[in-house]
Design a protein around this motif. Structure first.
Motif, mmCIF file in Angstrom:
data_model
loop_
_atom_site.group_PDB
_atom_site.id
_atom_site.type_symbol
_atom_site.label_atom_id
_atom_site.label_comp_id
_atom_site.label_asym_id
_atom_site.label_seq_id
_atom_site.Cartn_x
_atom_site.Cartn_y
_atom_site.Cartn_z
ATOM 1 N N VAL A 377 3.751 -6.109 4.819
ATOM 2 C CA VAL A 377 2.302 -6.161 5.112
ATOM 3 C C VAL A 377 1.423 -5.804 3.915
ATOM 4 O O VAL A 377 0.195 -5.830 4.015
ATOM 5 C CB VAL A 377 1.916 -5.253 6.311
ATOM 6 N N GLY A 378 2.029 -5.464 2.768
ATOM 7 C CA GLY A 378 1.240 -5.134 1.579
ATOM 8 C C GLY A 378 1.107 -3.634 1.403
ATOM 9 O O GLY A 378 1.688 -2.852 2.165
ATOM 10 N N PRO A 379 0.321 -3.211 0.374
ATOM 11 C CA PRO A 379 0.214 -1.788 0.055
ATOM 12 C C PRO A 379 -0.271 -0.977 1.261
ATOM 13 O O PRO A 379 -1.121 -1.437 2.018
ATOM 14 C CB PRO A 379 -0.836 -1.754 -1.072
ATOM 15 N N LEU A 380 0.283 0.230 1.391
ATOM 16 C CA LEU A 380 -0.034 1.063 2.550
ATOM 17 C C LEU A 380 -0.877 2.261 2.134
ATOM 18 O O LEU A 380 -0.769 2.732 0.993
ATOM 19 C CB LEU A 380 1.260 1.593 3.176
ATOM 20 N N PRO A 381 -1.664 2.811 3.046
ATOM 21 C CA PRO A 381 -2.361 4.076 2.767
ATOM 22 C C PRO A 381 -1.336 5.192 2.562
ATOM 23 O O PRO A 381 -0.177 5.038 2.940
ATOM 24 C CB PRO A 381 -3.183 4.321 4.043
ATOM 25 N N PRO A 382 -1.774 6.326 1.985
ATOM 26 C CA PRO A 382 -0.817 7.418 1.737
ATOM 27 C C PRO A 382 -0.161 7.927 3.018
ATOM 28 O O PRO A 382 -0.785 7.952 4.073
ATOM 29 C CB PRO A 382 -1.697 8.525 1.124
ATOM 30 N N LEU A 383 1.105 8.337 2.864
ATOM 31 C CA LEU A 383 1.853 8.895 4.000
ATOM 32 C C LEU A 383 1.425 10.342 4.218
ATOM 33 O O LEU A 383 1.477 11.163 3.306
ATOM 34 C CB LEU A 383 3.356 8.839 3.677
ATOM 35 N N LEU A 384 1.014 10.656 5.441
ATOM 36 C CA LEU A 384 0.615 12.039 5.760
ATOM 37 C C LEU A 384 1.809 12.859 6.244
ATOM 38 O O LEU A 384 1.966 14.021 5.893
ATOM 39 C CB LEU A 384 -0.427 12.031 6.882
ATOM 40 N N ASP A 385 2.624 12.236 7.071
ATOM 41 C CA ASP A 385 3.757 12.973 7.642
ATOM 42 C C ASP A 385 4.753 11.958 8.219
ATOM 43 O O ASP A 385 4.355 10.827 8.551
ATOM 44 C CB ASP A 385 3.270 13.913 8.759
ATOM 45 N N ALA A 386 5.994 12.361 8.286
ATOM 46 C CA ALA A 386 7.019 11.462 8.831
ATOM 47 C C ALA A 386 8.039 12.281 9.611
ATOM 48 O O ALA A 386 8.217 13.478 9.368
ATOM 49 C CB ALA A 386 7.726 10.720 7.696
ATOM 50 N N HIS A 387 8.695 11.619 10.545
ATOM 51 C CA HIS A 387 9.755 12.263 11.324
ATOM 52 C C HIS A 387 10.838 11.219 11.588
ATOM 53 O O HIS A 387 10.525 10.076 11.932
ATOM 54 C CB HIS A 387 9.205 12.784 12.662
ATOM 55 N N VAL A 388 12.079 11.616 11.412
ATOM 56 C CA VAL A 388 13.181 10.692 11.700
ATOM 57 C C VAL A 388 13.972 11.222 12.894
ATOM 58 O O VAL A 388 14.455 12.354 12.871
ATOM 59 C CB VAL A 388 14.105 10.525 10.473
ATOM 60 N N GLN A 389 14.039 10.416 13.921
ATOM 61 C CA GLN A 389 14.835 10.761 15.103
ATOM 62 C C GLN A 389 16.082 9.894 15.105
ATOM 63 O O GLN A 389 15.993 8.665 15.179
ATOM 64 C CB GLN A 389 14.026 10.495 16.382
#
Ligand SMILES: Cc1cc2nc3c(=O)[nH]c(=O)nc-3n(C[C@H](O)[C@H](O)[C@H](O)COP(=O)(O)OP(=O)(O)OC[C@H]3O[C@@H](n4cnc5c(N)ncnc54)[C@H](O)[C@@H]3O)c2cc1C
Length: 449
Positions: A377-389
């Protein structure tokens, strides 16, 4: 007073507990859940301060059982539907392309399919009657409409649900709607679409609970009035007089519970272990049901992402790390409302037989997700937080012959008085199908008690 023990506090076990309460209000119901929380594959997590689903995130609303369960649990007024006018796509042949109408991946509108550019060439139908015996989805589809329809439409749609491979998936168990289109799949799909247009508005296809599907288990548990014991793995189940004795708990602190009736609502392997002595044929058949593992990466981005709908599926032939992405804040108005100016999305990874996930750290799962998303989808806004389940051994594989296996399980269990089984291992893995399966199990159990 009759005591009913329900083993497993996923949505199947909880729906079973509530069914017992409805049909036998005087019964005492005890739900025994191995982990520290009920819900199984319905689970929530806080990411960037937002509580979101990290397991199931929707349920089919065109089948009544899931929606009815939410009503019965007091959440009827909080049922919500995906945002209107925003659709999903398929990331294939270098772009995210709008998903045309299909019946489980069989295109029902060839003009929309051509406009999408998902296939290089229009599919050609080779009509052939449906075989009497079960076959793989791959065999059935390629013979009648070609490899490309299988690879770029049917596989991603089924892969999203089962994390399975169409070469192994049972036509009868995993794609009955496709089977019903024979002999001419394209004409059958077009006719099915025509019929839905002629019907009065059937309402939205999917539903969720405002605040997330993860709210449903707690509400069902409360409505059931059951005594819910978490941290209570059931280790053994034996006859005791006319009823049952269950051995519960960690090895160093075993406990016992006696019950008149038992519903085992655990995944295949656990059920197989519990039934090994009581219903060996069932245990044997269940041990044969393989499970696929997957991971869900939930990401919160500090900004909006334009030009993408509710998300996209990725055909396995594209060779990407992710197999799907859902832009939750585009799909669900309740998510958008709680995260103004942000994008909440999730990616999923993992297919049965692919062990790549095992070798990746959570950080690498996030990195690969971001790389694939940027490519899509192209460049993304900055990542604030992530979680991997991680969902290890989570999705039962309905391989060819699955329904015959389930018949064996059900016949074998039916010979054991006061015992029933239910859950995703049997006749459908979507929430409404699992609820229906739980209800049927309780109905049989109480009818013969
Ligand atoms: C990542 C993911 C996303 C999904 N998304 C959707 C979706 O959007 N919509 C949809 O309709 N479906 C979805 N599904 C499928 C659906 O969520 C599941 O099929 C369904 O929730 C399974 O319910 P269950 O109760 O049969 O099993 P589970 O949820 O697996 O529950 C079984 C419970 O039994 C417990 N248990 C196991 N062994 C024991 C033991 N010995 N003693 C006591 N307890 C035990 C487990 O801890 C667990 O809580 C998804 C599944 C996954 C994995």
């Amino acid at each position: 007073m009759t005591r009913v023990a329900v083993v497993g506090g996923g949505i199947a076990g909880l729906a079973a507990a509530l069914r017992v309460r409805e049909l036998a209000p005087d019964a005492e119901v005890v739900v025994l859940e191995a982990t520290d929380r009920v819900g199984g594959k319905l689970r929530q997590q806080e990411v960037a301060g937002l509580t979101i689903d990290v397991g199931a995130e929707a349920m089919l609303a065109r089948r009544p059982e899931g929606v009815a369960l939410a009503h019965a649990a007091g959440l009827g007024d909080e049922l919500v539907h995906p945002a209107a006018g925003v659709g999903a796509g398929i990331w294939t042949r270098g772009a995210v392309r709008p998903l045309p109408p299909t019946v489980q991946g069989i295109p029902s509108d060839l003009e929309a399919l051509a406009a999408s550019g998902i296939l290089a060439e229009a599919p050609v139908s080779h009509p052939a009657p449906a075989p009497a015996d079960d076959v793989s989805v791959a065999e059935f589809v390629t013979e009648r409409v070609g490899q490309d329809v299988l690879d770029r439409l049917v596989e991603p749609l089924l892969g999203g649900v089962y994390a399975g491979r169409p070469e192994r998936l049972s036509l009868q168990a995993a794609a009955p709607q496709v089977a019903a289109l024979a002999p001419d799949l394209l004409a059958g799909a077009a006719a099915a679409r025509e019929r839905t247009y002629q019907q009065p508005d059937a309402g939205p296809v999917f539903a969720c609970v405002r605040g997330g599907m993860g709210r449903l288990p707690g509400a069902v548990a409360a409505a059931s009035g059951a005594q819910v014991r978490t941290g209570a793995p059931v280790r053994d189940l034996v006859r005791h007089g006319d009823g049952w004795r269950l051995t519960i708990g960690p090895a160093h602190d075993l406990d016992e519970l006696d019950a008149d009736l038992v519903v085992v609502a655990t995944p295949g392997a656990a059920t197989s272990r519990l039934l090994a002595e009581l219903a060996p044929e069932a245990a044997f058949a269940l041990a044969d049901v393989e499970y696929g593992s997957m991971a869900i990466a939930s990401l919160v981005l500090d900004g909006e992402v334009e030009g993408v709908g509710t998300g996209f599926l990725v055909p396995a032939v594209e060779g990407t790390a992710i197999k799907a992405s859902t832009f939750s804040s585009h799909k669900w108005p309740w998510v958008a409302e709680m995260a103004p100016g942000r994008t909440v999305l999730r990616t999923s990874m993992g297919r049965v037989g692919d062990s790549t996930l095992l070798g990746l750290t959570d950080g690498q799962v996030v990195e690969r997700s971001l790389a694939d998303l940027t490519a899509a989808v192209g460049p993304l806004p900055p990542l604030l937080d992530a979680h991997v389940q991680r969902w290890g051994s989570a999705l039962p594989q309905y391989d060819v012959g699955h329904l015959a296996r389930v018949d064996v399980v059900e016949r074998s269990v039916a010979e054991v008085a006061g015992l029933e089984v239910c859950g995703a291992a049997y006749r459908g893995i979507g929430i409404p199908a699992v609820v229906a399966n739980a209800h049927a199990a309780v109905d049989r159990l109480l009818a013969t008690a």
